[in-house]
Scaffold this motif. Structure first.
Motif, PDB file in Angstrom:
ATOM      1  N   TRP A  35       0.829  -1.213   0.000  1.00  0.00           N
ATOM      2  CA  TRP A  35       0.000   0.000   0.000  1.00  0.00           C
ATOM      3  C   TRP A  35       0.864   1.264   0.000  1.00  0.00           C
ATOM      4  CZ3 TRP A  35      -4.332  -0.269  -2.145  1.00  0.00           C
ATOM      5  CH2 TRP A  35      -5.272   0.772  -2.031  1.00  0.00           C
ATOM      6  N   THR A  36       0.913   2.034   1.114  1.00  0.00           N
ATOM      7  CA  THR A  36       1.735   3.257   1.088  1.00  0.00           C
ATOM      8  C   THR A  36       2.880   3.184   2.106  1.00  0.00           C
ATOM      9  OG1 THR A  36       0.309   4.343   2.722  1.00  0.00           O
ATOM     10  CG2 THR A  36      -0.257   4.661   0.410  1.00  0.00           C
ATOM     11  N   ALA A  37       3.147   1.974   2.642  1.00  0.00           N
ATOM     12  CA  ALA A  37       4.003   1.841   3.824  1.00  0.00           C
ATOM     13  C   ALA A  37       5.492   1.731   3.512  1.00  0.00           C
ATOM     14  CB  ALA A  37       3.545   0.652   4.657  1.00  0.00           C
ATOM     15  N   GLY A  38       6.090   2.817   3.107  1.00  0.00           N
ATOM     16  CA  GLY A  38       7.529   2.834   2.887  1.00  0.00           C
ATOM     17  C   GLY A  38       7.882   4.072   2.084  1.00  0.00           C
ATOM     18  N   ASN A  39       9.115   4.498   2.171  1.00  0.00           N
ATOM     19  CA  ASN A  39       9.479   5.751   1.497  1.00  0.00           C
ATOM     20  C   ASN A  39      10.969   5.816   1.189  1.00  0.00           C
ATOM     21  OD1 ASN A  39      10.586   6.806   4.142  1.00  0.00           O
ATOM     22  ND2 ASN A  39       8.423   6.550   4.655  1.00  0.00           N
ATOM     23  N   VAL A  40      11.270   6.667   0.210  1.00  0.00           N
ATOM     24  CA  VAL A  40      12.650   6.961  -0.195  1.00  0.00           C
ATOM     25  C   VAL A  40      12.835   8.464  -0.045  1.00  0.00           C
ATOM     26  CG1 VAL A  40      14.291   6.943  -2.131  1.00  0.00           C
ATOM     27  CG2 VAL A  40      12.549   5.134  -1.958  1.00  0.00           C
ATOM     28  N   ILE A  52      11.340  13.988  -0.462  1.00  0.00           N
ATOM     29  CA  ILE A  52      10.721  12.742   0.028  1.00  0.00           C
ATOM     30  C   ILE A  52       9.312  12.648  -0.539  1.00  0.00           C
ATOM     31  CG2 ILE A  52       9.735  13.744   2.160  1.00  0.00           C
ATOM     32  CD1 ILE A  52      10.792  11.137   3.629  1.00  0.00           C
ATOM     33  N   LYS A  53       8.726  11.478  -0.403  1.00  0.00           N
ATOM     34  CA  LYS A  53       7.355  11.339  -0.904  1.00  0.00           C
ATOM     35  C   LYS A  53       6.366  11.916   0.110  1.00  0.00           C
ATOM     36  CE  LYS A  53       5.602   6.743   0.582  1.00  0.00           C
ATOM     37  NZ  LYS A  53       4.472   7.104   1.416  1.00  0.00           N
ATOM     38  N   PRO A  54       5.168  12.271  -0.357  1.00  0.00           N
ATOM     39  CA  PRO A  54       4.135  12.711   0.578  1.00  0.00           C
ATOM     40  C   PRO A  54       3.572  11.518   1.354  1.00  0.00           C
ATOM     41  CG  PRO A  54       3.314  12.761  -1.685  1.00  0.00           C
ATOM     42  CD  PRO A  54       4.743  12.311  -1.764  1.00  0.00           C
ATOM     43  N   SER A  55       2.968  11.789   2.499  1.00  0.00           N
ATOM     44  CA  SER A  55       2.438  10.727   3.351  1.00  0.00           C
ATOM     45  C   SER A  55       1.146  10.154   2.780  1.00  0.00           C
ATOM     46  CB  SER A  55       2.161  11.292   4.747  1.00  0.00           C
ATOM     47  OG  SER A  55       1.732  10.253   5.596  1.00  0.00           O
ATOM     48  N   GLY A  56       1.071   8.815   2.785  1.00  0.00           N
ATOM     49  CA  GLY A  56      -0.201   8.152   2.489  1.00  0.00           C
ATOM     50  C   GLY A  56      -0.686   8.268   1.060  1.00  0.00           C
ATOM     51  N   VAL A  57       0.202   8.604   0.147  1.00  0.00           N
ATOM     52  CA  VAL A  57      -0.178   8.677  -1.272  1.00  0.00           C
ATOM     53  C   VAL A  57       0.296   7.383  -1.944  1.00  0.00           C
ATOM     54  CG1 VAL A  57       0.132   9.936  -3.453  1.00  0.00           C
ATOM     55  CG2 VAL A  57      -0.024  11.189  -1.283  1.00  0.00           C
ATOM     56  N   PRO A  83       4.253  15.942   4.106  1.00  0.00           N
ATOM     57  CA  PRO A  83       5.382  15.023   3.908  1.00  0.00           C
ATOM     58  C   PRO A  83       5.171  13.670   4.604  1.00  0.00           C
ATOM     59  CG  PRO A  83       6.107  17.157   4.780  1.00  0.00           C
ATOM     60  CD  PRO A  83       4.621  17.139   4.860  1.00  0.00           C
ATOM     61  N   SER A  84       5.930  12.667   4.146  1.00  0.00           N
ATOM     62  CA  SER A  84       5.944  11.331   4.767  1.00  0.00           C
ATOM     63  C   SER A  84       6.087  11.408   6.281  1.00  0.00           C
ATOM     64  CB  SER A  84       7.137  10.548   4.200  1.00  0.00           C
ATOM     65  OG  SER A  84       7.422   9.427   4.994  1.00  0.00           O
ATOM     66  N   SER A  85       5.515  10.438   6.961  1.00  0.00           N
ATOM     67  CA  SER A  85       5.629  10.333   8.427  1.00  0.00           C
ATOM     68  C   SER A  85       7.081  10.243   8.877  1.00  0.00           C
ATOM     69  CB  SER A  85       4.952   9.058   8.914  1.00  0.00           C
ATOM     70  OG  SER A  85       3.821   8.750   8.180  1.00  0.00           O
ATOM     71  N   ASP A  86       7.957   9.762   7.998  1.00  0.00           N
ATOM     72  CA  ASP A  86       9.357   9.517   8.378  1.00  0.00           C
ATOM     73  C   ASP A  86      10.292  10.658   7.989  1.00  0.00           C
ATOM     74  OD1 ASP A  86       8.866   6.913   9.493  1.00  0.00           O
ATOM     75  OD2 ASP A  86       8.477   6.260   7.441  1.00  0.00           O
ATOM     76  N   THR A  87       9.720  11.829   7.681  1.00  0.00           N
ATOM     77  CA  THR A  87      10.547  12.933   7.191  1.00  0.00           C
ATOM     78  C   THR A  87      11.518  13.442   8.263  1.00  0.00           C
ATOM     79  OG1 THR A  87       8.743  13.550   5.710  1.00  0.00           O
ATOM     80  CG2 THR A  87      10.481  15.189   6.068  1.00  0.00           C
ATOM     81  N   VAL A 104      16.076   5.103   3.166  1.00  0.00           N
ATOM     82  CA  VAL A 104      14.921   4.324   2.698  1.00  0.00           C
ATOM     83  C   VAL A 104      14.302   3.578   3.869  1.00  0.00           C
ATOM     84  CG1 VAL A 104      14.264   2.310   1.291  1.00  0.00           C
ATOM     85  CG2 VAL A 104      15.784   4.050   0.335  1.00  0.00           C
ATOM     86  N   HIS A 105      12.972   3.547   3.892  1.00  0.00           N
ATOM     87  CA  HIS A 105      12.253   2.747   4.891  1.00  0.00           C
ATOM     88  C   HIS A 105      11.274   1.848   4.165  1.00  0.00           C
ATOM     89  CE1 HIS A 105       9.886   1.394   8.173  1.00  0.00           C
ATOM     90  NE2 HIS A 105       8.868   2.216   7.966  1.00  0.00           N
ATOM     91  N   THR A 106      11.279   0.557   4.518  1.00  0.00           N
ATOM     92  CA  THR A 106      10.285  -0.366   3.961  1.00  0.00           C
ATOM     93  C   THR A 106       9.695  -1.203   5.107  1.00  0.00           C
ATOM     94  OG1 THR A 106      11.554  -2.413   3.597  1.00  0.00           O
ATOM     95  CG2 THR A 106      11.860  -0.633   1.981  1.00  0.00           C
ATOM     96  N   HIS A 107       8.752  -2.047   4.716  1.00  0.00           N
ATOM     97  CA  HIS A 107       8.250  -3.061   5.655  1.00  0.00           C
ATOM     98  C   HIS A 107       8.407  -4.427   4.995  1.00  0.00           C
ATOM     99  CE1 HIS A 107       6.294  -0.445   8.749  1.00  0.00           C
ATOM    100  NE2 HIS A 107       6.450   0.428   7.773  1.00  0.00           N
ATOM    101  N   SER A 108       9.523  -4.628   4.299  1.00  0.00           N
ATOM    102  CA  SER A 108       9.713  -5.889   3.565  1.00  0.00           C
ATOM    103  C   SER A 108       9.606  -7.052   4.557  1.00  0.00           C
ATOM    104  CB  SER A 108      11.049  -5.888   2.829  1.00  0.00           C
ATOM    105  OG  SER A 108      12.130  -5.774   3.718  1.00  0.00           O
ATOM    106  N   MET A 143       9.073   5.888  18.415  1.00  0.00           N
ATOM    107  CA  MET A 143       7.782   6.367  17.906  1.00  0.00           C
ATOM    108  C   MET A 143       7.916   6.951  16.499  1.00  0.00           C
ATOM    109  SD  MET A 143       4.909   5.973  19.016  1.00  0.00           S
ATOM    110  CE  MET A 143       4.516   4.797  20.294  1.00  0.00           C
ATOM    111  N   ILE A 144       6.857   6.779  15.718  1.00  0.00           N
ATOM    112  CA  ILE A 144       6.818   7.307  14.345  1.00  0.00           C
ATOM    113  C   ILE A 144       6.349   8.759  14.398  1.00  0.00           C
ATOM    114  CG2 ILE A 144       5.674   7.067  12.085  1.00  0.00           C
ATOM    115  CD1 ILE A 144       5.216   4.089  12.807  1.00  0.00           C
ATOM    116  N   GLY A 145       6.941   9.618  13.573  1.00  0.00           N
ATOM    117  CA  GLY A 145       6.384  10.952  13.376  1.00  0.00           C
ATOM    118  C   GLY A 145       7.337  12.083  13.707  1.00  0.00           C
ATOM    119  N   GLY A 169      10.556  -3.803  16.497  1.00  0.00           N
ATOM    120  CA  GLY A 169       9.101  -3.722  16.478  1.00  0.00           C
ATOM    121  C   GLY A 169       8.540  -2.841  15.370  1.00  0.00           C
ATOM    122  N   HIS A 170       9.338  -2.532  14.373  1.00  0.00           N
ATOM    123  CA  HIS A 170       8.864  -1.624  13.326  1.00  0.00           C
ATOM    124  C   HIS A 170       9.248  -2.158  11.938  1.00  0.00           C
ATOM    125  CE1 HIS A 170       8.623   2.811  11.743  1.00  0.00           C
ATOM    126  NE2 HIS A 170       8.000   1.956  10.980  1.00  0.00           N
ATOM    127  N   GLY A 171      10.437  -1.842  11.453  1.00  0.00           N
ATOM    128  CA  GLY A 171      10.824  -2.260  10.109  1.00  0.00           C
ATOM    129  C   GLY A 171      12.223  -1.791   9.794  1.00  0.00           C
TER     130      GLY A 171
END
Ligand code: HMS
Length: 232
Positions: A35-40, A52-57, A83-87, A104-108, A143-145, A169-171
């Motif tokens: 889905w949208t769970a990861g960013n570069v 960075i990519k926008p959040s949730g797009v 912006p992405s949650s991980d900015t 880069v963040h993924t949930h591979s 924590m994320i954000g 506990g995250h990725g």
């Protein structure tokens, strides 16, 4: 006058908008995200800015013009999306590790499974010694954000040659001299996470000798591939 009106900065940001947007397609092509769970993201060279990519797009909507530019605290400088949650996490890494040009963040799946177990991936394969220079470490739960993840990343990267950190506990998060290199590391990480998991089902994988890890790492970093051409 905005820094982005300076021709050299404008040119760099426009090029990064294209490359960062395109690199998100590698995340889906390599099945590293759902889905949208990861960013570069990428550092804008010489500036305290990142792309960075926008959040949730969704990934199929990620074109160059949709990318956002922020400062290292995650405040929007250019763009019409949040912006992405991980900015702020990525910004903290850029602010503290000048050699890093991409995060880069993924949930591979397999790398994230090791994050869930909070267990480092032991260096049992030549490819791990080559790319990561040893075990792939676990970072703290954060924590994320805000910049908490960034703090955990910088702290964990300080004690390792690995360019990947398994955040508890995250990725996984990976870094590199540029965004493409960080994406390559994320792809390699998932591959070794899967192989070492499979090997662990069959028995106890053997960690390579430290002297062999050091020699393999040195060869891959300095000899492997074509002279003057990055392996990423
Ligand atoms: O890890 C998580 C959520 O668990 C987020 O970082 C991830 O979904 C990325 O979200 P963004 O769409 O980049 O804000």
């Amino acid at each position: 006058m905005s820094i982005l009106t300076m021709p050299a900065v404008r040119e760099a940001v426009d090029a990064l908008r294209v490359s960062v947007a395109d690199l998100h397609a590698e995340l889906t092509r390599n099945s590293l995200v759902v889905w949208t769970a990861g960013n570069v993201s990428a550092r804008v060279p010489g500036e305290e800015l990142l792309v960075i990519k926008p959040s949730g797009v969704t990934y199929d909507q990620l074109t160059a013009d949709v990318m956002v530019v922020t400062d290292f605290e995650g405040r929007l400088v250019e763009g019409s999306h949040a912006p992405s949650s991980d900015t702020a996490a990525a910004g903290y890494v850029y602010a503290h590790l000048p050699e890093v040009g991409g995060v880069v963040h993924t949930h591979s799946t397999y790398a994230t499974a090791w994050c869930a177990r909070r267990e480092p991936i032991p260096c049992v394969l030549t490819m791990m010694a080559d790319e990561f220079g040893g075990d792939i470490p676990i970072g703290p739960f954060a924590m994320i954000g805000d910049d908490s993840i960034g703090r955990g990343l910088v702290q964990t990267l300080a004690g390792t040659r690995s360019k990947a950190v398994l955040m508890g506990g995250h990725g996984p998060f990976t870094v590199g001299p540029d965004a493409r290199a960080a994406v390559k590391t994320a792809v390699m990480l998932e591959d070794v996470a899967r192989t070492v998991h499979v090997a662990s089902q069959l028995g106890n994988p053997w960690r390579l000798d430290q002297a062999d890890i050091d020699r393999l790492y040195d060869r891959y970093q300095n000899v492997y591939g074509q002279k003057g051409t990055p392996t990423s």
